[in-house]
Design a protein around this motif. Structure first.
Motif, mmCIF file in Angstrom:
data_model
loop_
_atom_site.group_PDB
_atom_site.id
_atom_site.type_symbol
_atom_site.label_atom_id
_atom_site.label_comp_id
_atom_site.label_asym_id
_atom_site.label_seq_id
_atom_site.Cartn_x
_atom_site.Cartn_y
_atom_site.Cartn_z
ATOM 1 N N LEU A 595 23.927 -6.505 30.581
ATOM 2 C CA LEU A 595 22.838 -6.307 29.622
ATOM 3 C C LEU A 595 23.160 -7.101 28.364
ATOM 4 O O LEU A 595 24.290 -7.059 27.870
ATOM 5 C CB LEU A 595 22.688 -4.824 29.270
ATOM 6 C CG LEU A 595 22.469 -3.856 30.434
ATOM 7 C CD1 LEU A 595 22.624 -2.416 29.952
ATOM 8 C CD2 LEU A 595 21.090 -4.066 31.041
ATOM 9 N N THR A 596 22.172 -7.811 27.823
ATOM 10 C CA THR A 596 22.377 -8.608 26.618
ATOM 11 C C THR A 596 21.309 -8.274 25.591
ATOM 12 O O THR A 596 20.124 -8.183 25.922
ATOM 13 C CB THR A 596 22.326 -10.112 26.927
ATOM 14 O OG1 THR A 596 23.394 -10.452 27.817
ATOM 15 C CG2 THR A 596 22.477 -10.937 25.656
ATOM 16 N N ILE A 597 21.740 -8.077 24.361
ATOM 17 C CA ILE A 597 20.854 -7.942 23.213
ATOM 18 C C ILE A 597 21.216 -9.054 22.247
ATOM 19 O O ILE A 597 22.393 -9.238 21.915
ATOM 20 C CB ILE A 597 20.995 -6.574 22.526
ATOM 21 C CG1 ILE A 597 20.654 -5.439 23.498
ATOM 22 C CG2 ILE A 597 20.100 -6.497 21.295
ATOM 23 C CD1 ILE A 597 20.862 -4.057 22.906
ATOM 24 N N ASP A 598 20.234 -9.816 21.819
ATOM 25 C CA ASP A 598 20.526 -10.904 20.883
ATOM 26 C C ASP A 598 19.489 -10.934 19.777
ATOM 27 O O ASP A 598 18.369 -10.435 19.923
ATOM 28 C CB ASP A 598 20.566 -12.252 21.609
ATOM 29 C CG ASP A 598 19.214 -12.669 22.168
ATOM 30 O OD1 ASP A 598 18.436 -13.284 21.424
ATOM 31 O OD2 ASP A 598 18.939 -12.377 23.351
ATOM 32 N N GLY A 599 19.874 -11.518 18.655
ATOM 33 C CA GLY A 599 18.991 -11.628 17.512
ATOM 34 C C GLY A 599 19.179 -12.947 16.804
ATOM 35 O O GLY A 599 20.246 -13.570 16.864
ATOM 36 N N TYR A 600 18.129 -13.383 16.132
ATOM 37 C CA TYR A 600 18.165 -14.615 15.346
ATOM 38 C C TYR A 600 17.465 -14.359 14.020
ATOM 39 O O TYR A 600 16.413 -13.719 13.972
ATOM 40 C CB TYR A 600 17.465 -15.755 16.087
ATOM 41 C CG TYR A 600 17.244 -16.984 15.236
ATOM 42 C CD1 TYR A 600 18.269 -17.897 15.011
ATOM 43 C CD2 TYR A 600 16.008 -17.212 14.630
ATOM 44 C CE1 TYR A 600 18.068 -19.014 14.216
ATOM 45 C CE2 TYR A 600 15.794 -18.331 13.836
ATOM 46 C CZ TYR A 600 16.830 -19.229 13.635
ATOM 47 O OH TYR A 600 16.638 -20.323 12.840
ATOM 48 N N ALA A 601 18.040 -14.855 12.933
ATOM 49 C CA ALA A 601 17.448 -14.685 11.609
ATOM 50 C C ALA A 601 17.624 -15.962 10.811
ATOM 51 O O ALA A 601 18.612 -16.687 10.975
ATOM 52 C CB ALA A 601 18.092 -13.507 10.879
ATOM 53 N N ARG A 602 16.658 -16.226 9.938
ATOM 54 C CA ARG A 602 16.780 -17.356 9.011
ATOM 55 C C ARG A 602 16.215 -16.958 7.659
ATOM 56 O O ARG A 602 15.338 -16.087 7.558
ATOM 57 C CB ARG A 602 16.072 -18.607 9.535
ATOM 58 C CG ARG A 602 14.583 -18.476 9.735
ATOM 59 C CD ARG A 602 13.873 -19.842 9.850
ATOM 60 N NE ARG A 602 14.407 -20.700 10.890
ATOM 61 C CZ ARG A 602 14.005 -21.954 11.082
ATOM 62 N NH1 ARG A 602 13.054 -22.477 10.301
ATOM 63 N NH2 ARG A 602 14.506 -22.689 12.054
ATOM 64 N N PHE A 621 14.435 -10.323 17.652
ATOM 65 C CA PHE A 621 15.424 -9.728 18.545
ATOM 66 C C PHE A 621 14.902 -9.721 19.981
ATOM 67 O O PHE A 621 13.707 -9.536 20.223
ATOM 68 C CB PHE A 621 15.756 -8.298 18.103
ATOM 69 C CG PHE A 621 16.310 -8.224 16.709
ATOM 70 C CD1 PHE A 621 17.641 -8.527 16.465
ATOM 71 C CD2 PHE A 621 15.491 -7.879 15.637
ATOM 72 C CE1 PHE A 621 18.156 -8.481 15.180
ATOM 73 C CE2 PHE A 621 15.993 -7.829 14.351
ATOM 74 C CZ PHE A 621 17.329 -8.131 14.117
ATOM 75 N N ASN A 622 15.802 -9.933 20.921
ATOM 76 C CA ASN A 622 15.467 -10.008 22.345
ATOM 77 C C ASN A 622 16.457 -9.186 23.151
ATOM 78 O O ASN A 622 17.566 -8.888 22.689
ATOM 79 C CB ASN A 622 15.509 -11.459 22.837
ATOM 80 C CG ASN A 622 14.840 -12.431 21.894
ATOM 81 O OD1 ASN A 622 13.643 -12.356 21.666
ATOM 82 N ND2 ASN A 622 15.619 -13.342 21.329
ATOM 83 N N THR A 623 16.087 -8.871 24.356
ATOM 84 C CA THR A 623 17.020 -8.212 25.276
ATOM 85 C C THR A 623 16.782 -8.739 26.681
ATOM 86 O O THR A 623 15.667 -9.146 27.027
ATOM 87 C CB THR A 623 16.844 -6.677 25.252
ATOM 88 O OG1 THR A 623 17.849 -6.081 26.085
ATOM 89 C CG2 THR A 623 15.479 -6.265 25.767
#
Length: 668
Positions: A595-602, A621-623
């Motif tokens: 299972l993967t949870i990832d996020g990106y911010a700028r 955010f994605n999963t």
């Protein structure tokens, strides 16, 4: 910086939760076996030592010998995160800012360390892919599907001393899969939001002295509207792509390999070309819904060899390659066609020292080579307003040398120099110097510490469309001069005993001079590229980290603080946020499930158009999940933009809300 705070809170919560989960998981026996735990640790550890990259000097080298800032993304990383296109990979790496205009398959730009898209060299299996018929020599990375990709290597900072033009900002090297092991056969299929359909078929393996890898993939989606602002955002702009790839290798004897490859993609993306005029708040020229589409074809073909002599100490490499990048752009008012072609020959030889000398370790080698290329560009209007007709080519002959010197067991120095003779701009010299030093364990204890630094110069000639123009309102400038740059970076890599964590921190400074920017004359209503007299200053910090928080839980982080300022006005260049942050956590509660949870911010940034309009920063955010149902069947699924965040990379250009997709893969 306010937009970074939610991401920081998100990571803090996940870290806190990770301290509670191991006990619960251990209680019901779903943890991986000790063997699997050790394998995960080995993968994490290898990123700072045993991983091999070729982009640094054109030949395979351990990444811990590399003095420049380098990142690696493997096929395994792509599968775990359920990534589909190249820009998804690049957004997870430090020092790279990605801007997509609209949905899947729409125009995507890559800016590395503040440089523009044209300054980043794109290689596919060692073949240059930058498009000479585009205004900025931009290659359409949005059409690169990841199903046949084995690895993506990213080298940041000027690399013109190795690769010449287009490598002013760095290099993105894409390596496709090649045949090895027992032949296999794969089928994939998937479905997602916006009626997105995916299908693929492939096979790879070895048969006697031959190795092969072949695949065909197709993706089709209704997409979203490119126009994100009312009265737009009603008509969906779809996309479809079919990509076929075939690699064939032949090894008639030890020390000799013949290789060839062919990759072809055909795609269509619907576009919006209408414009908004007279809005009391929003600026003019924002996209609005309208008919239109762009048909694109990408072809790359190459054949080459690798041959050993002198007992394997002298290695010869040669390759011929042809690329053809064709597009047809149709709007309600005009139809235009562009064609970029590149024919290239390259040869280089590598002499590896045997380590018998006290001052030349066994990892030392000297490389020298030559490449010759012809870039051709055609651009013409088929209907509508008259455009400038372009049908020109440029020849370039380059000579280069690279000395990689192992001074001590863990001390490496790399010196590179290159001379290019350009048909239009004459001769130019560029270079790169780099050092990588692993500190002795008597100094650092159980923690591995490596110091590295590099300095490089770059030079980028104007594109044919910048020189010759493309329309009555965008005129060329035959008096343009090449852009020049230099950059210095230094970094430190840390890895814990046993590989529990690794950390890389890089700082850089540099300048770009004679930059080419489009200057608008309101009196004439004409834009024309000009060499600006103002220097652009660039400096920043890049952080890349990975940690094994538990035997079943890994985390990766990338952070970039980048300043790219035009000195004359003190303004950050458009499309370049000062702060970018990405994080991914991957859990393996069982041997079959990840299972993967990832996020990106700028942070806040200036829009591409108008370049004075400040865009709000955002977090997405994605999963994703991957389940090995049987030895041959794998199930995958993902939810992108979990929080249904409303955001834009460019003012007026649409982005996805919450989306879902599921995929199944069968391998025989």
């Amino acid at each position: 910086m306010t937009s970074i705070k939610p991401a920081a809170r998100f990571v803090s919560c996940l870290l806190a939760a990770s301290a509670l989960v191991p006990a619960a998981v251990a209680a019901d026996g779903t943890l991986q076996t000790a063997t699997d735990q050790n394998a995960a640790a080995a993968r994490l550890s290898s990123r700072a030592s045993d991983d091999i990259i070729t982009v640094y000097s054109r030949v395979p080298q351990r990444i811990d010998q590399v003095g420049s800032a380098a990142s690696l993304f493997t096929a395994e990383d792509i599968e775990l995160a359920d990534l589909q296109v190249l820009d998804d990979v690049l957004q997870r790496l430090p020092g790279v800012a990605v801007t997509r205009s609209g949905g899947f398959g729409q125009n995507t730009q890559v800016r590395m360390r503040g440089f523009t898209t044209k300054h980043t060299l794109i290689l596919v299996d060692g073949v240059r892919m930058n498009n000479p018929s585009e205004f900025s020599n931009q290659f359409g990375i949005q059409h690169v599907m990841l199903d046949m990709i084995d690895r993506v290597e990213v080298l940041r900072g000027p690399q013109s001393g190795v690769y010449g033009a287009d490598a002013v900002a760095g290099v993105i090297s894409i390596t496709t899969k090649r045949g090895s092991g027992e032949p296999d056969f794969r089928l994939t299929g998937g479905y997602g939001t916006h009626d997105t359909v995916q299908a693929g078929i492939g096979s790879q393996g070895e048969i006697g002295q031959f190795g092969y890898a072949a695949s065909v993939s197709h993706i089709e989606t209704d997409g979203i509207s490119i126009a994100s602002r009312a009265p737009g955002n009603v008509e969906h702009d779809g996309y479809r792509n079919t990509t076929a790839s075939f690699n064939l290798d032949y090894r008639p004897r030890d020390g000799l390999e013949l290789r060839s490859g062919l990759r072809f993609s055909e795609s269509t993306n619907e576009t919006d070309s209408g414009y908004l005029f007279g809005d009391p708040v929003l600026p003019d020229y924002l996209f609005q819904d309208s008919p239109g589409h762009v048909d694109s074809e990408q072809l790359v073909a190459h054949a080459g060899f690798t041959a050993d002599s002198l007992g394997g100490r002298l290695i010869h490499n040669g390759q011929v390659a042809y690329t053809r990048l064709d597009s047809l752009d149709e709007t309600p008012s005009s139809v235009s066609e562009s064609l970029g072609e590149r024919r290239e020959f390259q040869y280089f030889a590598t002499y590896r020292f045997d380590g018998s000398s006290r001052y030349l370790g066994s990892e030392s080698f000297f490389l020298a080579g030559v490449d010759q290329s012809r870039e051709s560009a055609e651009f013409r209007s088929l209907s509508g307003a008259p455009f400038a007709a372009i049908d020109e080519s440029i020849d370039n002959l380059g000579f280069y040398a690279n000395f990689n010197w192992q001074l001590a067991e863990d001390l490496f120095v790399s010196l590179s120099g290159r001379h290019d003779d350009n048909e239009l701009f004459g001769g130019v010299q560029t270079g790169r110097a780099a050092v990588s030093w692993g500190l002795p364990q008597t100094w650092t204890g159980d923690t591995g510490v490596r110091l590295r630094a590099s300095y490089g110069t770059g030079r980028e000639a104007p594109s044919l469309r910048q020189l010759l123009g493309q329309s009555a309102t965008f005129q060329g400038n035959p008096d343009l001069e090449p852009e020049e740059t230099w950059m210095l970076d230094a970094g430190i890599d840390l890895i814990s005993a046993g590989g529990g964590y690794r950390l890389s921190v890089t700082g850089y400074i540099g300048e770009a001079d004679n930059g080419i920017f489009s200057v608008f004359n309101p009196a004439l209503g004409v834009s024309q590229p000009q060499n600006i007299s103002s220097v652009v200053e660039m400096d920043g910090v890049e952080v890349e980290a990975a940690a094994r928080l538990a035997d079943w839980l890994d985390m990766t982080i990338a952070y970039t603080n980048a300043r790219s300022v035009q000195v004359s006005n003190g303004q950050q260049l458009f499309g370049r946020p000062e702060h970018e942050f990405s994080v991914a956590l991957t859990a393996r509660p069982t041997e079959q499930l990840s299972l993967t949870i990832d996020g990106y911010a700028r942070s806040d940034f200036l829009s591409d158009y108008p370049s004075t309009f400040e865009m709000s920063g955002f977090e997405v955010f994605n999963t994703s999940a991957r389940y090995q149902l049987t030895d041959s069947v794998t199930l995958q699924g993902s939810v992108k933009n979990i929080l249904d965040t409303d955001y834009e990379y460019k003012l007026g250009d649409g982005t996805y809300g919450r989306t879902f997709d599921v995929r199944v893969s069968v391998q025989f």
